[in-house]
Design a protein around this motif. Structure first.
Motif, PDB file in Angstrom:
ATOM      1  N   LEU A  56      35.281  44.824  49.752  1.00 16.09           N
ATOM      2  CA  LEU A  56      36.271  45.808  49.304  1.00 16.09           C
ATOM      3  C   LEU A  56      37.676  45.252  49.478  1.00 16.09           C
ATOM      4  CD1 LEU A  56      34.872  49.234  50.532  1.00 16.09           C
ATOM      5  CD2 LEU A  56      34.986  48.319  48.214  1.00 16.09           C
ATOM      6  N   ASP A  57      37.854  44.449  50.554  1.00 22.27           N
ATOM      7  CA  ASP A  57      39.161  43.837  50.791  1.00 22.27           C
ATOM      8  C   ASP A  57      39.384  42.622  49.915  1.00 22.27           C
ATOM      9  OD1 ASP A  57      39.563  45.730  52.642  1.00 22.27           O
ATOM     10  OD2 ASP A  57      39.167  44.464  54.395  1.00 22.27           O
ATOM     11  N   GLY A  58      38.401  42.288  49.087  1.00 20.86           N
ATOM     12  CA  GLY A  58      38.564  41.176  48.144  1.00 20.86           C
ATOM     13  C   GLY A  58      38.267  39.809  48.719  1.00 20.86           C
ATOM     14  N   ALA A  59      37.537  39.748  49.837  1.00 16.01           N
ATOM     15  CA  ALA A  59      37.226  38.443  50.423  1.00 16.01           C
ATOM     16  C   ALA A  59      36.093  37.775  49.650  1.00 16.01           C
ATOM     17  CB  ALA A  59      36.827  38.604  51.888  1.00 16.01           C
ATOM     18  N   GLY A  60      36.249  36.485  49.337  1.00 11.05           N
ATOM     19  CA  GLY A  60      35.229  35.748  48.595  1.00 11.05           C
ATOM     20  C   GLY A  60      34.151  35.235  49.519  1.00 11.05           C
ATOM     21  N   GLY A  61      33.213  34.487  48.936  1.00 13.50           N
ATOM     22  CA  GLY A  61      32.079  33.983  49.688  1.00 13.50           C
ATOM     23  C   GLY A  61      32.452  33.112  50.867  1.00 13.50           C
ATOM     24  N   TRP A  62      33.359  32.135  50.631  1.00 16.40           N
ATOM     25  CA  TRP A  62      33.768  31.245  51.727  1.00 16.40           C
ATOM     26  C   TRP A  62      34.450  32.018  52.828  1.00 16.40           C
ATOM     27  CZ3 TRP A  62      31.861  26.662  52.351  1.00 16.40           C
ATOM     28  CH2 TRP A  62      31.425  25.943  51.232  1.00 16.40           C
TER      29      TRP A  62
END
Lengths: 300, 312
Positions: free
Chosen positions: B214-220
């Motif tokens: 939801l906070d927009g954090a990607g996989g890495w």
């Protein structure tokens, strides 16, 4: 600290073993594809030694040592190496030795560790704290440090080249005592208190209340101990000499020097030795993996 | 069965209060406590405590495998061992192996687990191929790798040749041999650490990842700020156990190179074995065992202190 994280995890592992991640990752499919490719390449790499050993084992000795290397031999595949190894070697005898000693080690370890773990978990006997400390401290002793005095001891017990000489020094597993104790700590005391109020004795409670609840952890410990015993090299190597008394891993070591450069036969022997545990693993994959994840951190 | 005990318990619970009931007596029963402990303690005393003590005694004698000269020699064995270049060489080899094996055994296991945990299909297949080698005896692993490392007929040099790399003398070159053993060891045991990591990762609550998404954090980002911190206790344990396991290395080295070439892969445990059983010097061999033991204790304690500090 380590042990408590271990067992709390152990109880939830099975529930969580089905990946709940599918839903989350569906969206970023590009990275999933990349991951699948990497994992596939890695696992093919990991299977190469098995594959190459198998191919070699089904070749004739001349084909196995031929250059340039071929994957499919010109003269075709053959069972020759297996037949030869089974005829002239001691592999059936060694397999039996390994099976018998590993089973005995597993049973004895399981019985004595379970009893001790139950006492440490549930009975407030005098000296319990001291016992706990001594057993924790013993975890630090590396088995190789003991081979010299243990060997000397086995000589005076007349246990060189004897099954008991292989078995007895391997049944002490302090780490497994802790795994079991942690499990018993989690069983609600109320279950036992009810039986106590009914006038049941310790032994009956242990047998009828505690053990039936502990089947999963007993299986996990048994699997872990059995694999360790089956594959142990150093101690059986030290305590046996006579070719008919060797365990499978130790026997294979002598084959290598006896057969010299018979590559197909070497690989056939190695595969025959690997076969029993691989078959067991294919049948009980889930239990074994669960068992390793449960007992693994405390063991080794 | 267990449900019936529970209901019985709840109805009788209030009666339990007074001391000295059958139940409270039994709970503190000393006889039963020691009785349950006895079988374990018997084995523990005979096959662990006694050899541990007797070994100390042996290390102060000139005992040999032939039985001759069992006389007390004081600290002579220890003094000799501390000045023994071969012992220090094997000690150095062991430490070298421990460092260069622990790093890949932890990092590769972590990478494997992280990849498999991305929700890939056919989980059982990956687990099978990474973990299966762990089920093999060391001798089987050594036979496999000695064959693949064969300079003329081995698969590895053949494959390297296909991409234009000159053949490597995997087990006979002192510069390379230890690395060859590390590669075989990695193949053999990384699956164990992989399973422990995978179990730890699958226990991380899904909600953590959902919140991060939801906070927009990607996989890495998710891997470094959620997965890694969450499995930190597992990492600490794996590193500690791996270091201790690597320090004890013997089997695969002895089987693949017998400690050679020129002693460049000989481990302490092999040196203990050789002084005792090939050189017949049990007393001297015991002294080396206890020097090794002392080093293991120091390593264990410093690891413990280090991890304590970090987690505090």
């Amino acid at each position: 600290m380590a042990l408590s994280t271990l067992t709390s995890r152990a109880s939830t592992t099975s529930a969580a073993s089905k990946p709940p991640t599918l839903r989350r990752r569906k969206r970023i499919s590009a990275s999933r594809v990349a991951a699948t490719v990497i994992v596939a390449v890695l696992s093919i790499t990991w299977l190469i030694p098995f594959a190459w050993a198998t191919i070699t084992a089904f070749k004739s000795e001349t084909e196995a040592a031929a250059t340039p290397i071929t994957i499919v031999p010109k003269s075709g595949f053959t069972f020759g190496a297996f037949a030869k190894v089974l005829q002239q070697g001691n592999i059936p005898q060694w397999t039996w030795n390994s099976l018998f000693t590993s089973a005995a080690i597993t049973i004895i370890t399981l019985v004595i560790s379970t009893l001790a773990a139950y006492a440490l978990s549930r009975i407030d006997f005098k000296g319990r704290k001291v016992m706990m400390t001594v057993i924790v401290a013993s975890l630090i002793v590396p088995p190789p440090v003991l081979i010299i005095p243990l060997f000397y001891q086995m000589v005076s017990f007349h246990m060189i080249d004897a099954y008991w000489g292989i078995i007895l020094p391997q049944v002490i597993a302090p780490a497994m005592v802790f795994v079991l104790k942690k499990f018993f700590d989690q069983i609600p005391r109320e279950l036992e208190d009810a039986a106590l109020v009914d006038g049941a004795g310790r032994i009956r409670i242990f047998w009828q209340v505690v053990l039936p609840l502990s089947r999963p952890i007993l299986a996990a410990v048994a699997i872990f101990v059995f694999i360790g015993a089956w594959n142990n090299f150093l101690w059986p190597f030290i305590v046996t000499n006579d070719s008919s008394m060797l365990t499978l891993p130790v026997g294979l070591q002598t084959i290598k020097s006896a057969y010299g450069i018979q590559y197909a036969q070497n690989m056939a022997s190695a595969l025959l030795a690997a076969l029993p545990l691989i078959v067991v693993f294919l049948f009980f994959q889930r239990q074994i993996i669960k068992g390793i994840s449960t007992t693994g951190l405390a063991g080794t | 069965m267990s449900t019936s005990t529970i209901s019985k318990e709840s109805s009788q619970a209030p009666i339990q209060a007074p001391e000295n009931t059958h139940a409270s007596r039994l709970r503190r029963d000393r006889r039963h406590g020691w009785g349950f402990m006895a079988p374990f303690l018997a084995f523990f005393a005979v096959f662990l405590i006694w050899p541990l003590i007797y070994g100390v005694y042996m290390s102060f004698t000139g005992k040999s495998l032939t039985g001759a000269n069992g006389s007390f020699v004081g600290f002579a064995n220890y003094v000799e061992a501390l000045g023994d270049a071969d012992m220090w060489h094997s000690m150095g080899n062991t430490l070298y192996f421990t460092v260069i094996s622990t790093v890949p055994l932890v990092v590769v296991a972590l990478a494997m687990a992280a990849l498999v945990n991305m929700g890939l299909p056919a989980q059982w297949l990956w687990r099978l191929s990474f973990f299966a080698p762990y089920l093999l005896a060391s001798t089987v692993v050594s036979l496999f790798f000695v064959w693949m490392y064969n300079p003329q007929l081995g698969l590895i040099n053949e494959l390297l040749g296909k991409v234009g790399i000159a053949p490597v003398d995997w087990l006979n070159n002192p510069e390379v041999a230890m690395w060859s053993i590390v590669i075989a060891t990695l193949w053999w045991t990384v699956g164990f650490n992989f399973l422990l990591y995978l179990a730890a990762m699958q226990n991380i609550p899904q909600s953590h990842y959902e919140a991060a998404q939801l906070d927009g954090a990607g996989g890495w980002r998710q891997f470094f700020s959620i997965t890694l911190p969450q499995i930190n206790p597992t990492t600490i344990m794996i590193v500690i156990l791996q270091v201790l396991a690597s320090l004890k290395v013997f089997d695969q080295v002895y089987q693949m190179t017998a400690g050679g070439p020129a002693g460049s892969t000989r481990s302490v445990v092999q040196y203990i074995f050789e002084t005792g059983f090939t050189g017949y010097r049990l007393g001297y061999s015991a002294a080396i065992s206890y020097i090794f033991f002392a080093i293991i204790v120091v390593v264990s304690i410093s690891q413990f202190v280090l991890t304590r500090k970090r987690s505090a």
